[in-house]
Design an enzyme around this catalytic site. Structure first.
Site, PDB file in Angstrom:
ATOM      1  N   ARG A  44       0.631   3.775  -3.181  1.00  0.00           N
ATOM      2  CA  ARG A  44      -0.036   5.052  -2.912  1.00  0.00           C
ATOM      3  C   ARG A  44       0.960   6.179  -2.637  1.00  0.00           C
ATOM      4  O   ARG A  44       0.861   7.255  -3.220  1.00  0.00           O
ATOM      5  CB  ARG A  44      -0.982   4.917  -1.717  1.00  0.00           C
ATOM      6  N   GLU A  47     -12.203   0.712  -9.910  1.00  0.00           N
ATOM      7  CA  GLU A  47     -11.858  -0.212 -10.991  1.00  0.00           C
ATOM      8  C   GLU A  47     -12.774  -0.123 -12.212  1.00  0.00           C
ATOM      9  O   GLU A  47     -12.305  -0.203 -13.356  1.00  0.00           O
ATOM     10  CB  GLU A  47     -11.807  -1.659 -10.478  1.00  0.00           C
ATOM     11  N   THR A  89      -0.989   0.890 -10.200  1.00  0.00           N
ATOM     12  CA  THR A  89      -2.301   0.347  -9.836  1.00  0.00           C
ATOM     13  C   THR A  89      -3.111   1.302  -8.963  1.00  0.00           C
ATOM     14  O   THR A  89      -4.278   1.054  -8.691  1.00  0.00           O
ATOM     15  CB  THR A  89      -2.148  -1.030  -9.153  1.00  0.00           C
ATOM     16  N   GLU A 131       0.833  -1.211   0.000  1.00  0.00           N
ATOM     17  CA  GLU A 131       0.000   0.000   0.000  1.00  0.00           C
ATOM     18  C   GLU A 131       0.864   1.257   0.000  1.00  0.00           C
ATOM     19  O   GLU A 131       0.574   2.223  -0.707  1.00  0.00           O
ATOM     20  CB  GLU A 131      -0.941   0.031   1.217  1.00  0.00           C
ATOM     21  N   ASP A 191      -5.062  -9.451  -7.584  1.00  0.00           N
ATOM     22  CA  ASP A 191      -5.408  -8.626  -8.746  1.00  0.00           C
ATOM     23  C   ASP A 191      -4.241  -7.953  -9.475  1.00  0.00           C
ATOM     24  O   ASP A 191      -3.936  -8.244 -10.637  1.00  0.00           O
ATOM     25  CB  ASP A 191      -6.458  -7.574  -8.346  1.00  0.00           C
TER      26      ASP A 191
HETATM   27  C1  DMJ Z   1      -6.405   0.728  -4.747  1.00  0.00           C
HETATM   28  O1  DMJ Z   1      -5.559   0.934  -3.691  1.00  0.00           O
HETATM   29  C2  DMJ Z   1      -5.681   0.117  -5.909  1.00  0.00           C
HETATM   30  O2  DMJ Z   1      -6.420   0.295  -7.068  1.00  0.00           O
HETATM   31  C3  DMJ Z   1      -5.406  -1.340  -5.719  1.00  0.00           C
HETATM   32  O3  DMJ Z   1      -4.844  -1.930  -6.857  1.00  0.00           O
HETATM   33  C4  DMJ Z   1      -6.683  -2.070  -5.381  1.00  0.00           C
HETATM   34  N1  DMJ Z   1      -7.399  -1.465  -4.298  1.00  0.00           N
HETATM   35  C5  DMJ Z   1      -7.588  -0.051  -4.277  1.00  0.00           C
HETATM   36  C6  DMJ Z   1      -8.831   0.472  -4.930  1.00  0.00           C
HETATM   37  O4  DMJ Z   1      -9.917  -0.303  -4.913  1.00  0.00           O
END
Ligand code: DMJ
Length: 664
Positions: A221, A491, A578, A217, A353
């Site tokens: 982020r 998403e 992501t 995370e 994912d």
């Molecule tokens: C985000 O932190 C990112 O997109 C991650 O890949 C999946 N979860 C969250 C959003 O749903």
């Protein structure tokens, strides 16, 4: 319950603690740096970006949704056909008829269908992609400002805001929403908000005290947010912060396999995985760091970050796999000590994912030179199509979806996380960028996209549940009682954006606009902020009291981009991490034969020497700590066949630090 810290050769957080944070602050004071986001980067080859926020194009009349064009060749069913009794065979294999949607851009360019000339088609396509919808963009920008107001007033510098109680939420201890939103503000042209946030990063953001933070995370982020905003703005303090954070996280990778632990304590130096995970890391946690760590190596000249990321990829390629596990599928848990998978559960949702997403994106990030990740991606998609994509038939009015699977018992679960809705975008991006079986991939992408939209459209609030269930004889997409919440996740919007860029079919914009309006109706809190919902099936909505940082980082950014023209963040030149942070593809930065481009030690030394001569360079103590980390990483790279003798390593340490007295 936590797994005890293992003996580490890398500097532990406490030893770095006393130097890094202090020296960055000292440096700020000594060099009197100004809080300007236009400061040139310290790299010899700066990012090729303007320091000005991009302007949206002049207002134009937004176009009505396009009519669907003729069906393309595909093995998928028409959405508009009435429900039919699906045979067991149909339920477990890809359906036979095409969706009524536009052809992928590449197919149209190749003139496979229809009588238009290639140039006509390209011109039409280009028109569609210069057609911004400025009124909708403005509405999304206003939503961002409404969200931001709440964060600014009630949670500035903290991680998230509760817009209901008007209080802040502390989790990462890193100004999460602020850092995650930097590039969104830059793209939207919110220059005063961006400058204030940059100033906070420069003056207030420090690393080294945070405990129990998640490596994945924090990488996607915070590191991703800092790097992307740095590339867009050339604001050097953002890169300084990214580098400091990257160095502090390196010890998470010091495991027998190179696979990182999921959780680290930046103060205590503890790294561990939770007891409920049996000491394992999730596969998404280990496979979703590569873009950010590669970008950090590029911008700092320090190969350590790329080396640790590539070492993970080497492990995933070379590890022994269970015989029953199809090629290209990765179960949800993997042990950083044994290096083996510790579960049989295969999903494209939570815990797995973005590993798949990053296989494709690593290839794009290498300017399509890293054939190893491309073939890993191809293998994965083949097995996903074969084992995970299902046609629901009566279950959901002929939709297709991706459930989860036990590769050992072969048990299949007919439910899909909202998280899986990144898949249509991933497949479409692959097709757009020239990956393999484009007709089949695009058809599946379009079909899954429709299902993700249906998760919203079939719900009484127009908002999707966290997990959709595809029940027998139930045409609408439903959700179990414990999975009906909505966290403002991105998403579906992300995939709509990529599919719109790929097909120029405005239907995707209309769907995005519908979803945005549902968010406005149900999630907007008067006085500022947006909140997730506890149950999307209830008309009298109950808010959950949290505005997740990915709402401003991703959901609103992708909405804004959906209504922008195709020249904003072109997908040929950027890869979105992501967390929706665009990172620039540098064509000269290509994959090597084995581990990607890891500079030779003498190249590193040259970069380092030049860097140290620059005004505003870190003080000596800072360099000593950084060099030590790097030298130890170079030692680690022996495991990557980056062979150096112990003697050479000692010499290298001496060269880099100017002192042989390096704490061990
Ligand atoms: C985000 O932190 C990112 O997109 C991650 O890949 C999946 N979860 C969250 C959003 O749903």
């Amino acid at each position: 319950e936590k797994v005890a810290n293992e003996g580490s050769e890398l500097p532990t957080a406490p030893s770095m603690d006393s130097h890094l944070g202090r020296s960055r602050h000292l440096r700020k004071l000594e060099h009197g740096e100004q809080p300007t986001p236009t400061q040139p980067p310290r790299q010899s080859s700066p990012p090729h970006q303007s320091s000005q926020p991009q302007q949206s194009s002049p207002p134009q009349q937004s176009s009505p949704p396009q009519q669907a064009s003729q069906p393309q060749q595909s093995s998928l069913p028409q959405q508009s056909s009435p429900p039919q009794q699906a045979s067991p065979l149909q339920q477990s294999s890809l359906p036979q008829q095409p969706p009524q949607q536009q052809q992928p851009r590449q197919q149209r360019r190749q003139g496979r269908h229809g009588s238009h000339s290639l140039s006509d088609e390209m011109a039409a396509n280009d028109d569609a992609h210069t057609n911004a919808q400025p009124e909708r963009q403005e509405a999304v920008k206003a939503a961002f400002l409404h969200a931001w107001r709440s964060y600014e007033e009630h949670a500035w510098g903290d991680d998230e805001v509760n817009p209901l109680s008007r209080t802040s939420i502390k989790s990462f201890g890193m100004g999460l929403t602020l850092v995650d939103s930097l590039d969104t503000m830059h793209l939207m042209g919110l220059s005063s908000q961006f400058a204030a946030a940059c100033e906070w990063v420069k003056e207030e953001l420090t690393f080294g005290t945070q405990e129990d933070v998640n490596v994945f995370e924090v990488t996607i982020r915070i590191l991703g947010g800092l790097l992307s905003a740095y590339e867009l703005s050339s604001s050097t303090p953002l890169l300084d912060a990214a580098e400091e954070l990257g160095l502090r996280m390196l010890f998470a990778f010091d495991t027998p396999t190179g696979l990182p632990y999921g959780t680290i304590g930046l103060r205590s130096g503890r790294r561990y995985n939770p007891g409920w995970a049996g000491g394992a890391s999730t596969i998404a946690e280990v496979g979703t760091l590569q873009l950010e760590f590669r970008a950090l190596s590029r911008h700092t000249g320090n190969p350590a970050f790329e080396a640790v990321a590539q070492r993970i990829m080497a492990h995933l390629r070379n590890m022994r796999r269970p015989p029953a596990l199809p090629a290209g599928l990765y179960p949800t848990f993997i042990s950083p000590t044994s290096g083996q998978f510790t579960s049989q559960h295969v999903t494209l949702g939570a815990r797995a994912d973005s590993l798949y997403e990053y296989l494709l994106k690593q290839w794009l990030f290498s300017s399509k030179t890293d054939a190893r990740v491309r073939s890993m991606y191809a293998e994965s998609v083949r097995s996903i199509m074969k084992h995970l994509v299902k046609y629901g038939g009566l279950r959901c009015n002929n939709c297709s979806y991706i459930g989860s699977w036990n590769f050992y018992t072969k048990a299949y679960t007919n439910s899909m996380d909202h998280l899986v809705c990144f898949v249509p975008g991933m497949l479409a991006l692959g097709v757009q960028q020239g990956v393999l079986e484009e007709v089949e991939h695009m058809a599946v992408a379009e079909h899954l996209m429709r299902t993700c939209y249906k998760m919203y459209a079939d719900s009484p609030t127009g908002l999707a549940p966290e997990i959709a269930t595809f029940r027998n004889h139930e045409r609408a997409v439903a959700a179990e009682s414990q999975a009906r919440h909505n966290l403002l996740r991105p998403e579906t919007i992300e995939s709509l954006f990529i599919l719109w860029r790929q097909t120029a079919n405005d239907m995707y914009r209309e769907w995005g606009w519908e979803i945005f309006q549902a968010i406005e109706r149900h999630c907007k809190i008067s006085g500022g902020g947006y909140s997730g919902l506890k149950d999307v099936t209830q008309h009298g909505v109950e808010h959950n009291g949290k505005m997740e940082s990915f709402f401003t980082a991703e959901t609103l950014k992708y909405l804004w981009l959906l209504f922008s023209d195709g020249s904003v963040i072109p997908l040929e030149q950027y890869v979105f991490n992501t967390e929706a942070h665009p990172l620039k593809i540098y064509p000269e930065y290509q994959a090597g034969a084995e581990f990607g481009y890891v500079p030779e030690p003498h190249e590193v030394d040259e970069v380092y020497t030049q860097w140290m001569r620059l005004p505003g360079a870190p003080d000596k103590e800072d360099v000593r700590v950084r060099s030590m980390a790097r030298a130890q990483l170079l030692a680690k790279t022996e495991l990557l066949q980056y062979v150096r003798t112990q003697r050479q390593i000692k010499e290298l340490r001496f060269t880099l630090t100017g002192s042989a007295a390096i704490p061990r």
